[in-house]
Design an enzyme around this catalytic site. Structure first.
Site, PDB file in Angstrom:
ATOM      1  N   PHE A 135       0.853  -1.184   0.000  1.00 43.05           N
ATOM      2  CA  PHE A 135       0.000   0.000   0.000  1.00 43.05           C
ATOM      3  C   PHE A 135       0.893   1.240   0.000  1.00 43.05           C
ATOM      4  O   PHE A 135       1.903   1.282   0.696  1.00 43.05           O
ATOM      5  CB  PHE A 135      -0.875  -0.050   1.261  1.00 43.05           C
ATOM      6  CG  PHE A 135      -2.010   0.930   1.280  1.00 43.05           C
ATOM      7  CD1 PHE A 135      -3.052   0.829   0.374  1.00 43.05           C
ATOM      8  CD2 PHE A 135      -2.054   1.943   2.225  1.00 43.05           C
ATOM      9  CE1 PHE A 135      -4.124   1.718   0.413  1.00 43.05           C
ATOM     10  CE2 PHE A 135      -3.124   2.834   2.266  1.00 43.05           C
ATOM     11  CZ  PHE A 135      -4.151   2.725   1.360  1.00 43.05           C
ATOM     12  N   ASP A 204       1.978  -5.177   8.634  1.00 40.77           N
ATOM     13  CA  ASP A 204       0.795  -4.326   8.555  1.00 40.77           C
ATOM     14  C   ASP A 204      -0.410  -5.254   8.401  1.00 40.77           C
ATOM     15  O   ASP A 204      -0.491  -6.019   7.434  1.00 40.77           O
ATOM     16  CB  ASP A 204       0.933  -3.375   7.358  1.00 40.77           C
ATOM     17  CG  ASP A 204      -0.245  -2.422   7.242  1.00 40.77           C
ATOM     18  OD1 ASP A 204      -1.364  -2.789   7.668  1.00 40.77           O
ATOM     19  OD2 ASP A 204      -0.051  -1.317   6.699  1.00 40.77           O
ATOM     20  N   TYR A 229     -10.655   0.778  11.404  1.00 40.95           N
ATOM     21  CA  TYR A 229     -11.909   1.121  10.717  1.00 40.95           C
ATOM     22  C   TYR A 229     -12.290   0.190   9.575  1.00 40.95           C
ATOM     23  O   TYR A 229     -13.301   0.400   8.935  1.00 40.95           O
ATOM     24  CB  TYR A 229     -11.853   2.571  10.202  1.00 40.95           C
ATOM     25  CG  TYR A 229     -10.634   2.905   9.368  1.00 40.95           C
ATOM     26  CD1 TYR A 229     -10.539   2.524   8.038  1.00 40.95           C
ATOM     27  CD2 TYR A 229      -9.573   3.619   9.923  1.00 40.95           C
ATOM     28  CE1 TYR A 229      -9.427   2.841   7.281  1.00 40.95           C
ATOM     29  CE2 TYR A 229      -8.445   3.937   9.178  1.00 40.95           C
ATOM     30  CZ  TYR A 229      -8.378   3.539   7.854  1.00 40.95           C
ATOM     31  OH  TYR A 229      -7.271   3.844   7.113  1.00 40.95           O
ATOM     32  N   LYS A 230     -11.477  -0.829   9.307  1.00 40.20           N
ATOM     33  CA  LYS A 230     -11.839  -1.752   8.228  1.00 40.20           C
ATOM     34  C   LYS A 230     -12.677  -2.891   8.819  1.00 40.20           C
ATOM     35  O   LYS A 230     -13.789  -2.646   9.275  1.00 40.20           O
ATOM     36  CB  LYS A 230     -10.583  -2.213   7.503  1.00 40.20           C
ATOM     37  CG  LYS A 230      -9.964  -1.042   6.703  1.00 40.20           C
ATOM     38  CD  LYS A 230      -8.627  -1.333   6.080  1.00 40.20           C
ATOM     39  CE  LYS A 230      -8.139  -0.088   5.323  1.00 40.20           C
ATOM     40  NZ  LYS A 230      -6.709  -0.107   5.049  1.00 40.20           N
ATOM     41  N   ARG A 378     -12.946  -4.253  -6.648  1.00 41.01           N
ATOM     42  CA  ARG A 378     -12.604  -4.946  -5.405  1.00 41.01           C
ATOM     43  C   ARG A 378     -13.851  -5.113  -4.540  1.00 41.01           C
ATOM     44  O   ARG A 378     -14.608  -4.160  -4.345  1.00 41.01           O
ATOM     45  CB  ARG A 378     -11.566  -4.088  -4.677  1.00 41.01           C
ATOM     46  CG  ARG A 378     -10.887  -4.738  -3.515  1.00 41.01           C
ATOM     47  CD  ARG A 378      -9.838  -3.794  -2.940  1.00 41.01           C
ATOM     48  NE  ARG A 378     -10.452  -2.666  -2.242  1.00 41.01           N
ATOM     49  CZ  ARG A 378      -9.885  -2.026  -1.210  1.00 41.01           C
ATOM     50  NH1 ARG A 378      -8.672  -2.367  -0.801  1.00 41.01           N
ATOM     51  NH2 ARG A 378     -10.491  -1.011  -0.624  1.00 41.01           N
TER      52      ARG A 378
HETATM   53  C1  LIG Z   1      -6.017   1.091   5.110  1.00 45.05           C
HETATM   54  C2  LIG Z   1      -4.538   0.921   5.136  1.00 45.05           C
HETATM   55  C3  LIG Z   1      -3.731   1.855   5.798  1.00 45.05           C
HETATM   56  C4  LIG Z   1      -4.371   3.058   6.428  1.00 45.05           C
HETATM   57  O1  LIG Z   1      -3.501   3.990   6.899  1.00 45.05           O
HETATM   58  P1  LIG Z   1      -3.988   5.159   7.857  1.00 45.05           P
HETATM   59  O2  LIG Z   1      -2.730   5.796   8.250  1.00 45.05           O
HETATM   60  O3  LIG Z   1      -4.708   4.519   9.010  1.00 45.05           O
HETATM   61  O4  LIG Z   1      -4.890   6.063   7.087  1.00 45.05           O
HETATM   62  C5  LIG Z   1      -2.381   1.610   5.857  1.00 45.05           C
HETATM   63  N1  LIG Z   1      -1.831   0.502   5.286  1.00 45.05           N
HETATM   64  C6  LIG Z   1      -2.592  -0.402   4.641  1.00 45.05           C
HETATM   65  C7  LIG Z   1      -1.968  -1.601   4.040  1.00 45.05           C
HETATM   66  C8  LIG Z   1      -3.965  -0.204   4.539  1.00 45.05           C
HETATM   67  O5  LIG Z   1      -4.698  -1.091   3.885  1.00 45.05           O
END
Ligand SMILES: *Cc1c(COP(=O)(O)O)cnc(C)c1O
Length: 419
Positions: A135, A204, A229-230, A378
């Site tokens: 990501f 992560d 939040y996911k 997705r």
């Molecule tokens: C959703 C997500 C994030 C989110 O990062 P925030 O700093 O909480 O906005 C980070 N890494 C991955 C792989 C994600 O899917």
């Protein structure tokens, strides 16, 4: 119907089978714990989880009574002061972590920067290995830390991770489940590979926590981060978490010093002295309103057996893949998610030339998925509240979009800011 596994489903799967699978689903009653708009098929809980009904009541209580009436006394009386640790311990079972190793704080990106910096400050090694398909925020975070500390960020394709590990590597930083394809790493094996060259493993877990069973302690993971939040359903911008294995806690300092990471915050000492344990990574006052929603969300998981959740999740994703294959054959989709249940999370990614149009047209028909560049439609399957009948409905409406060529509509050519 005794059992959900789609291996036992009729081929092609029909609507009746989906109805029966829901009737046999032990997790089915949990859907009523969420507010889900009527008629909506919400396949985006991997991006923003649904609202737990209990969060409404809880946030209301915290605002009206704890804040409104209790005022400053609530830091102690309502337990605000130790929420970062208490909720961390509540989350810990979902991570396969013993108590005292999880802190709820800040955001995933900030927690990545904090832990990477902490490791590099302690290590004579100067290389961070990560994956090209990671990501983007993870790559930004790592590049920022590498620049600040004069480290090298070694970004390699998924297939070249193992050969990239050598004795110059300080930390292997990976996302467990790929946000785009849903492909899942073998967390234990890669952690072992990092340890074999004397490096730490930092995971992560944004697309794993709340959807995939985790065993951080047993797998000897060193460090981990993830968001609230996911699949955890903690609400938009919910506080994130970090995990530091107990064996590393005394050795790793937080690069971000703040009063609440101090041994005695209310001594108002001029000298900084880090707290023992995981609390040293806390910096500032926690967002109590965000914590309230997150706690209500975590409470739903207290009733859930992760193995059961995983079985349902795999059933939902397999059913979706089967149905897309049987009902949308020849329409240009390529499955980007592994069929092997050991190698996928809780989402399905379909590559398509007009993926953006497919997603927009589906949203107009009440099926919410999302688009990820360059060509991925997705669909996330949050097993706490998604039903097999939702999977059926989603593919029914997808087949309708294709039949009407709704995805080719000119309105879907320009992309919105949030996809
Ligand atoms: C959703 C997500 C994030 C989110 O990062 P925030 O700093 O909480 O906005 C980070 N890494 C991955 C792989 C994600 O899917």
């Amino acid at each position: 119907v005794e059992s959900i596994p789609p291996s036992r489903a009729p081929q092609p799967i029909d609507r009746e089978w989906c109805v029966a699978a829901d009737a046999a689903d032990p997790l089915a009653p949990l859907r009523s714990r969420f507010q889900i708009p009527d008629g909506l098929v919400y396949l985006d809980g991997n991006s923003l989880g649904a609202l737990p009904v209990a969060a409404l009541e809880r946030v209301d209580r915290v605002v009206r009574h704890e804040w409104g009436d209790g005022l400053i006394a609530s830091w102690m009386q309502a337990g605000w002061m130790d929420q970062t640790l208490r909720l961390g311990d509540k989350l810990a079972p979902l991570l396969g972590a013993g108590a005292g190793q999880v802190l709820i704080c800040d955001t995933t990106t900030i927690n990545l920067q904090r832990l990477l910096t902490a490791v590099l400050e302690r290590s004579p090694r100067r290389v961070v290995v990560t994956q090209k398909e990671n990501f983007h925020t993870d790559l930004y975070a790592a590049s920022g830390v590498a620049r600040m500390l004069g480290a090298e960020l070694r970004v390699v394709p998924r297939a070249e991770l193992a050969p990239a590990l050598d004795d110059s590597v300080s930390v292997l930083m990976l996302t467990h489940v790929d946000y785009r394809t849903g492909e899942m790493h073998d967390l234990r094996k890669l952690t072992e590979a990092a340890h074999a060259v004397g490096a730490m493993a930092l995971w992560d877990l944004c697309h794993s926590v709340g959807a995939v069973p985790l065993a951080l302690d047993d797998d000897e993971v060193d460090l981990a981060v993830g968001c609230g939040y996911k699949y955890l359903n903690g609400g938009p911008g919910a506080p994130a978490f970090l995990y530091v294995a107990a064996r590393h806690q005394a050795r790793l300092d937080s690069p971000l010093r703040g009063w609440l990471g101090h041994r005695e915050p209310f001594a108002f000492a001029l000298e900084y002295a880090p707290a023992d344990g995981i609390r040293r990574h806390q910096v500032s006052s926690p967002s109590i309103l965000g914590m309230a929603a997150l706690e209500a969300a975590l409470d739903v998981f207290a009733e859930v057996e992760m193995a059961e959740l995983r079985e349902k999740s795999l059933g939902l994703t397999a059913t979706f893949m089967d149905l897309v294959e049987s009902r949308c054959a020849g329409s240009g989709f390529r499955l980007a998610t592994p069929r092997d249940p050991q190698r996928r999370g809780s989402q399905v990614a379909l590559a398509h030339e007009h993926a953006y149009g497919v997603v927009r047209a589906l949203i107009e028909r009440g099926v919410v998925g999302d688009f990820r560049t360059p060509d991925i439609a997705r669909f996330g399957f949050a097993p706490l509240y998604i039903r097999f009948i939702d999977v059926w409905e989603a593919v029914e409406r997808l087949a309708g979009v294709l039949a009407d060529s709704a995805h080719l509509d000119g309105r879907h050519v320009v992309r919105a800011a949030v996809t």
